[in-house]
Design an enzyme around this catalytic site. Structure first.
Site, mmCIF file in Angstrom:
data_model
loop_
_atom_site.group_PDB
_atom_site.id
_atom_site.type_symbol
_atom_site.label_atom_id
_atom_site.label_comp_id
_atom_site.label_asym_id
_atom_site.label_seq_id
_atom_site.Cartn_x
_atom_site.Cartn_y
_atom_site.Cartn_z
ATOM 1 N N LYS A 38 -15.774 56.634 -35.538
ATOM 2 C CA LYS A 38 -15.295 55.983 -36.757
ATOM 3 C C LYS A 38 -13.873 56.441 -37.051
ATOM 4 O O LYS A 38 -13.377 57.414 -36.481
ATOM 5 C CB LYS A 38 -16.216 56.314 -37.930
ATOM 6 C CG LYS A 38 -16.250 57.791 -38.303
ATOM 7 C CD LYS A 38 -17.217 58.045 -39.454
ATOM 8 C CE LYS A 38 -17.250 59.537 -39.810
ATOM 9 N NZ LYS A 38 -18.151 59.808 -40.955
ATOM 10 N N TYR A 265 14.467 66.421 -51.778
ATOM 11 C CA TYR A 265 14.158 66.023 -53.146
ATOM 12 C C TYR A 265 13.738 67.212 -54.015
ATOM 13 O O TYR A 265 13.057 68.117 -53.559
ATOM 14 C CB TYR A 265 13.015 65.005 -53.163
ATOM 15 C CG TYR A 265 13.361 63.659 -52.597
ATOM 16 C CD1 TYR A 265 14.274 62.817 -53.231
ATOM 17 C CD2 TYR A 265 12.754 63.200 -51.422
ATOM 18 C CE1 TYR A 265 14.581 61.562 -52.710
ATOM 19 C CE2 TYR A 265 13.045 61.953 -50.896
ATOM 20 C CZ TYR A 265 13.964 61.137 -51.541
ATOM 21 O OH TYR A 265 14.263 59.904 -51.029
#
Length: 373
Positions: A38, A265
């Site tokens: 999965k 940032y």
């Protein structure tokens, strides 16, 4: 290995083969192994992984959704595929048309599958999901026996399996796992007393395979262990697992940053001296998590170098002041091995306050996979 990409993941298929063989060593020969692929095989590439595991003798696979099952069918995977998660009502035609095996836990879905199978003159195999205490999906244990009996009355359905999932198998305290197993076995025993024998009973995933061999039953569902990662630090190292994925990038720019300057940032890092910064073209949009800002290290020319400043969407910055030989285009390892040094996935998981599963699954399709043996 050279790559023309700004960032890439190397998927070592030889290590994948090794991990399956290691697991086979401790799993009884009469216990069916159903690898869980999965989430695109936990980020490793479901199609490529299933093809290799088929070469190793695997005869069926587990996925989360009908959509994931269809993708494997379209890639030419013809062996049984078990849907471990829920199927939607509008997907029942696809279940039948692609010969998928759904896990079921509501009578409404069972009846819809039966109706669809009759209309298509087909038989659909199903596995019944039992809730033994995980409280996600599944018919509650007290209702499971009656549910099985009612499903067996439906036409064109074959109850091939019954399964549950353990909540604490990876923990040191396994008392809850043992209680779940007791409840699951109670359901099976009551069915057997009524003359109902379901061929495939399964509850064990990676942690239980490693720590709770008595729970192997007819089938096991290895997931994270196939990809070379242990479910947690608490499970036994009964097998030697080799990591399958390595996340790499390269230096695209080098710059001198003067003392007192901030980088990236938010000015979360201010240089306490003149430093040299390497710019990497990988950020949180590639799956290198922002929570690693000012915490993690990478490997450059076989040495550790610290991530500085806030990790951006597309960039990360590294202090390479003490590594004089760094050049533009040098390979950088975000996790994996370089020369004699290694950064483990678990190391990054600890820094992020998460688990190894999330680290590898977060590396998105923006990052190409390069397959090696």
């Amino acid at each position: 290995m050279e790559s023309s990409k700004l960032g890439w993941c190397e998927i070592n298929l030889g290590n994948l083969r090794h991990n399956l063989r290691e697991l086979k060593r401790i799993i009884p020969v009469d216990t069916k192994i159903v690898p869980v692929v999965k989430a695109d095989a936990y980020g490793h590439g479901a199609v490529e992984v299933t093809q290799v595991l088929l070469e190793e003798g695997v005869e069926s696979f587990g996925v989360f959704s009908v959509e994931e099952g269809i993708r494997l069918r379209e890639a030419g995977i013809s062996v049984p595929i078990l849907i471990l998660g829920p199927s939607l009502h509008e997907e029942v035609d696809s279940v039948a048309d692609h010969d998928l095996t759904p896990g079921i836990f509501t009578m409404e879905m069972a009846q819809l599958l039966s109706k669809t199978a009759m209309a298509k003159e087909k038989k659909i195999k199903v596995h019944i999901k039992v809730n033994t205490g995980m409280w996600r999906i599944g018919v509650w244990v007290d209702e499971a026996v009656q549910f099985v009996k009612e499903v067996l009355e439906l036409k064109n359905l074959e109850v091939e399996g019954i399964f549950s999932h353990l909540a604490t198998a990876y923990s040191l305290d396994k008392s809850y796992a043992y209680e779940q197993f007791r409840l699951f076995c109670k359901v099976i025993e009551e069915l057997n007393q009524d003359g109902i024998y379901i061929p495939l009973r399964h509850i064990a995933s990676s942690a239980a395979i490693l720590d709770l061999p008595e729970m192997n039953l007819d089938m096991v569902r290895p997931g994270i262990s196939l990809y070379g990662l242990y479910p947690s630090k608490m499970v036994k190292r009964r097998v030697e697992l080799w990591p399958v994925m390595e996340f790499k990038t390269r230096v695209v720019y080098l710059e001198r940053v003067p003392k007192g300057s901030s980088v990236s940032y938010g000015r979360s890092f201010i240089a306490s001296k003149d430093i040299i910064v390497a710019v990497l073209p990988v950020g949180y949009a590639h799956g290198y998590m922002r929570t690693l800002s000012n915490k993690s290290e990478v490997l450059i020319v076989g040495r550790r170098a610290k991530i500085i400043g806030t990790i951006c969407m597309d960039y990360s910055l590294v202090d390479v002041t003490d590594i004089e030989e760094v050049k533009i285009n040098d390979e950088v390892v975000l996790f994996g091995r370089q020369l004699n040094e290694r950064i483990e996935v678990d190391e990054l998981a600890d820094l992020c306050g998460t688990i190894s599963y999330e680290i590898v699954c977060s590396v998105g399709n923006r990052v190409p996979r390069v397959y090696i043996e």
